[in-house]
Design a protein around this motif. Sequence first.
Motif, mmCIF file in Angstrom:
data_model
loop_
_atom_site.group_PDB
_atom_site.id
_atom_site.type_symbol
_atom_site.label_atom_id
_atom_site.label_comp_id
_atom_site.label_asym_id
_atom_site.label_seq_id
_atom_site.Cartn_x
_atom_site.Cartn_y
_atom_site.Cartn_z
ATOM 1 N N VAL A 126 0.858 -1.179 0.000
ATOM 2 C CA VAL A 126 0.000 0.000 0.000
ATOM 3 C C VAL A 126 0.892 1.226 0.000
ATOM 4 O O VAL A 126 1.788 1.356 0.847
ATOM 5 N N ASP A 127 0.652 2.133 -0.929
ATOM 6 C CA ASP A 127 1.352 3.416 -0.960
ATOM 7 C C ASP A 127 0.293 4.508 -0.797
ATOM 8 O O ASP A 127 -0.568 4.681 -1.673
ATOM 9 N N LEU A 128 0.321 5.203 0.325
ATOM 10 C CA LEU A 128 -0.671 6.228 0.635
ATOM 11 C C LEU A 128 -0.023 7.601 0.666
ATOM 12 O O LEU A 128 1.074 7.772 1.206
ATOM 13 N N THR A 129 -0.711 8.583 0.092
ATOM 14 C CA THR A 129 -0.264 9.970 0.159
ATOM 15 C C THR A 129 -1.414 10.829 0.654
ATOM 16 O O THR A 129 -2.530 10.743 0.127
ATOM 17 N N PHE A 130 -1.141 11.634 1.673
ATOM 18 C CA PHE A 130 -2.149 12.503 2.273
ATOM 19 C C PHE A 130 -1.743 13.956 2.096
ATOM 20 O O PHE A 130 -0.653 14.351 2.499
ATOM 21 N N ASP A 131 -2.609 14.743 1.464
ATOM 22 C CA ASP A 131 -2.488 16.197 1.485
ATOM 23 C C ASP A 131 -3.495 16.695 2.522
ATOM 24 O O ASP A 131 -4.706 16.745 2.262
ATOM 25 N N LEU A 132 -2.975 17.042 3.690
ATOM 26 C CA LEU A 132 -3.818 17.244 4.857
ATOM 27 C C LEU A 132 -4.389 18.644 4.928
ATOM 28 O O LEU A 132 -3.654 19.639 4.885
ATOM 29 N N ALA A 138 -0.627 -6.069 4.531
ATOM 30 C CA ALA A 138 0.201 -5.505 3.472
ATOM 31 C C ALA A 138 1.320 -4.655 4.063
ATOM 32 O O ALA A 138 1.256 -4.213 5.219
ATOM 33 N N ILE A 139 2.322 -4.401 3.245
ATOM 34 C CA ILE A 139 3.411 -3.473 3.589
ATOM 35 C C ILE A 139 2.962 -2.058 3.220
ATOM 36 O O ILE A 139 2.491 -1.830 2.102
ATOM 37 N N TYR A 140 3.127 -1.120 4.137
ATOM 38 C CA TYR A 140 2.650 0.246 3.924
ATOM 39 C C TYR A 140 3.809 1.222 3.788
ATOM 40 O O TYR A 140 4.764 1.199 4.574
ATOM 41 N N PRO A 193 4.137 -6.612 7.363
ATOM 42 C CA PRO A 193 2.751 -6.612 6.877
ATOM 43 C C PRO A 193 1.782 -6.394 8.032
ATOM 44 O O PRO A 193 1.954 -6.950 9.117
ATOM 45 N N LYS A 194 0.760 -5.589 7.795
ATOM 46 C CA LYS A 194 -0.238 -5.341 8.833
ATOM 47 C C LYS A 194 -1.601 -5.146 8.188
ATOM 48 O O LYS A 194 -1.713 -4.748 7.029
ATOM 49 N N PRO A 195 -2.673 -5.396 8.944
ATOM 50 C CA PRO A 195 -4.017 -5.071 8.469
ATOM 51 C C PRO A 195 -4.257 -3.577 8.580
ATOM 52 O O PRO A 195 -3.563 -2.866 9.321
ATOM 53 N N CYS A 196 -5.254 -3.087 7.866
ATOM 54 C CA CYS A 196 -5.471 -1.635 7.819
ATOM 55 C C CYS A 196 -5.911 -1.066 9.156
ATOM 56 O O CYS A 196 -5.752 0.131 9.402
ATOM 57 N N TYR A 197 -6.449 -1.900 10.053
ATOM 58 C CA TYR A 197 -6.887 -1.346 11.339
ATOM 59 C C TYR A 197 -5.709 -0.859 12.176
ATOM 60 O O TYR A 197 -5.884 -0.092 13.124
#
Length: 892
Positions: free
Chosen positions: A24-30, A141-143, A183-187
């Motif tokens: 998982v690749d996440l990008t946040f524009d906060l 997944a790997i984040y 790897p971790k779950p999304c929670y």
Amino acid sequence: MREGSPALVRREDYTAPAWWVRSVDLTFDLDPAKTIVASKLAIERNTERPAEPLRLDGEGLNLLRVLVDGQSVSFRHEDGQLVIDAPAADAFVLEIRNTVCPEKNTELSGLYTSGGGFFTQCEAQGFRRITYFFDRPDVMAIYTVTLRADKAKYPVLLSNGNLAEQGSLDNGRHFARWNDPFPKPCYLFALVAADLVAREQRVTSRAGKDHLLQVFVRRGDLDKTEHAMNSLVASLVWDEARFKLPLDLERFMIVAVEDFNMGAMENKGLNLFNTKYVLASPATATDTDYSLIESVVGHEYFHNWTGNRITCRDWFQLSLKEGLTVFRDQEFSQDMAGSPSARGVKRIDDVRTLRQIQFPEDAGPMSHPVRPDSYVAIDNFYTATVYEKGSEVVRMMQTLVGRGGFERGITEYFRRHDGQAVTCDAFAQSIADVNPASPLNAQLEAFKRWYSQSGTPKVTARGTAADGTWTLTLAQDFGAPQGVTSPVERQPFVIPVRVALFTRDGRPVPLKLEGDAEAAPSERVLVLSQAEATYRFLDVPADVVPSVLRDFSAPVLLDDGLTDADRLVLLAHDTDPVNRWEAGQRLALSQLVAAITGDGTLALNDAYVDAMRAVLRDPSLDPAFKELVLTPPSEAYVSEQLTVPVDPQRVHAVCQQMQDQLAARLHDDWLAAWDANQISEGYSPDGAQSARRALANLALAMLVRDAARSGDSVWPGKAYQRFKDAGNMTDRLGALGALVGAHSELATPALARFHELFQNEALVVDKWFGLQARASEKDGRVFAKVKALLQHPDFSMHNPNRVRSLLLALCNGNPAAFHRPDAKGYVFWAEKVVELDAINPQVASRLARALDRWRNLAEPYRGAAREAIARVAAKTDLSPDVREVVDRALKD
């Protein structure tokens, strides 16, 4: 979103996901009003499942874009999910872009704002409120996470794992990129963006690896983080020494946030905490606060392995991580307590919590197994059954295989399942397999009934003596709780029962079971696995007193058939602190129940009062143990022991009589205890000082209570002076509580002064609200006070801590003030449940459970309570959280 009946989720319907997410690749524009979330997911088909559409969970999201391998793709929305009917291949990259509005998120689930910063809470199903995803714990997944924000407003940018890169951007913004290698779950995902400061400490593991520990708080609170940091260091050291489990990241971070639904959250490497369980100074935190911080910091850190490295296959397995980790934090706290007496006090605290909260839950409408079979809202099952009873199930495993065997089993559990999402059965199997000669291995399938059968078993113990032989018969009632049906026939539990025998003068008796070659030590563990079993002990002197279920070796109701004379022997001589305390509780309970079911008049017998006096005067006993023994059973606990419909006002009146008589008849001993437990040295939250303060504050409360009865002004004056002069919060709050509890005239100026002193300390203001809401009811004063406090400028329905300190303290924790004959308490409850449900369903459902046990009430309470529940249930727009609670309460 809330219309119609919420769907029931069943454990038996579990199937593995049709698709896996590998990275998982996440990008946040906060931005508080419009945060842009961009996700890039590497997805693979689960080849063990038939081909199915891709279904991603999402709630309250504004979708901007969906791409598969860089190309637009058709999709649809169905039942709260984003559905792609024909994914391009068995493996592809899915890109999603959406926006959320954190500043309007009053549920505090997902991404929200608090105190000018951004925070997340994703357990159990909050990640779907951030972006579209497989919001289930078995997708690991790997984040990699990139955060972008205004640098001046949000100088600290945190996420899970290790910091990979950070730097400046245009227009005064900056970024940070984090990578979690496990790897971790999304929670377990978390982010924080805020103006915070940190206490830092570097530690070196036994393996020689260096780690950075950080505790982040808002500016101005850094001086209150020393104890949290010390607790974190102690947790690292303990887990590596006890279970050979080291920290596996370069750093470990704790962040304190004021608006938080839970106590804390174990997100991988980035634990978010309610400020209540981080901030402490002698001036603002009590001994209990210090103890809770140590326990909760330990709990969340221990989750790094028991919950994060191995997680739950599905939410029905919640106790796999929570029950096990509660057991681990209880063991940690006992080890930190040090002395055997302090360890015993900790165990008594845990037992008292279980019996006062979990046992009623087991017997009420929300009764469920440690591993539930179904739910409407999983948030409703973060319960005492899953946590505290789940811990007792793990403790029984340790009892059956021994401490060393249990540690070998934990090692095997991680060898088999590290990096996996598994079930409660997998854990039990690991413990049993490496202990082949143990009772657990021999009866594993039967033992697992603790996970699948709800309710609290009742064990009956009866002993008979003849010709040097003492025979013990144990029987168990394993029937279902009232109103609970099961598709399969219920079977006996496997119950470890610790037993000892004492002579009337207190000498322990060696225990030699029939068939043994020689006598064993003075304690044995008997394993009851049938409906009834008989055990014969040889060479036993005449007239012995049994001590059964020592150390509370199983979470059961015990009918031991002992007389008051027997209990006096155990209170004076039992070497097990739990059963010694229990003897005192049973002595008090027998008199309370007799008065409640009789004419409502209590007259404490001399034997009981003399026994309490002996406890107070015994120099060998820990002061904290004395405080526990001299504290009678709570009104809620007494009510649960009644076999007649409960009149809360009658229970309250009789319990008050007991307190008044103990205060009067032990006056000189309370005075001696007060004098003997004064502390002249500087404040420390250690066990020795805490024990002395606990007994001193109880003595002060009793002396002020007796003064109120007699009209004496001396002790209220002394309490007020102590309140003003106290050098720590434990003593200050103890003195204030004594005045409030006795309804002294000095309580009013003391409360005003307390608020004036601490009005800028949110956690202390919570104490101020809570003290007034839990005060002993008198002439309706407490209920009226709580209603008035709702209008106080410092009260907010949007802050969970504040709601718990006032509303839940009244409705869930003050039976006499809540259960009013005029039903105004129930009308108030219904109004506040509905109001709160529109703001924060998780907290509302906790408040809703205040009437779980309405069927036990006498009239007019029973009918009025049912009417109030029905009034809430009639609302058509309830959250699933509250809907499940009220519907189950009304179910016949």
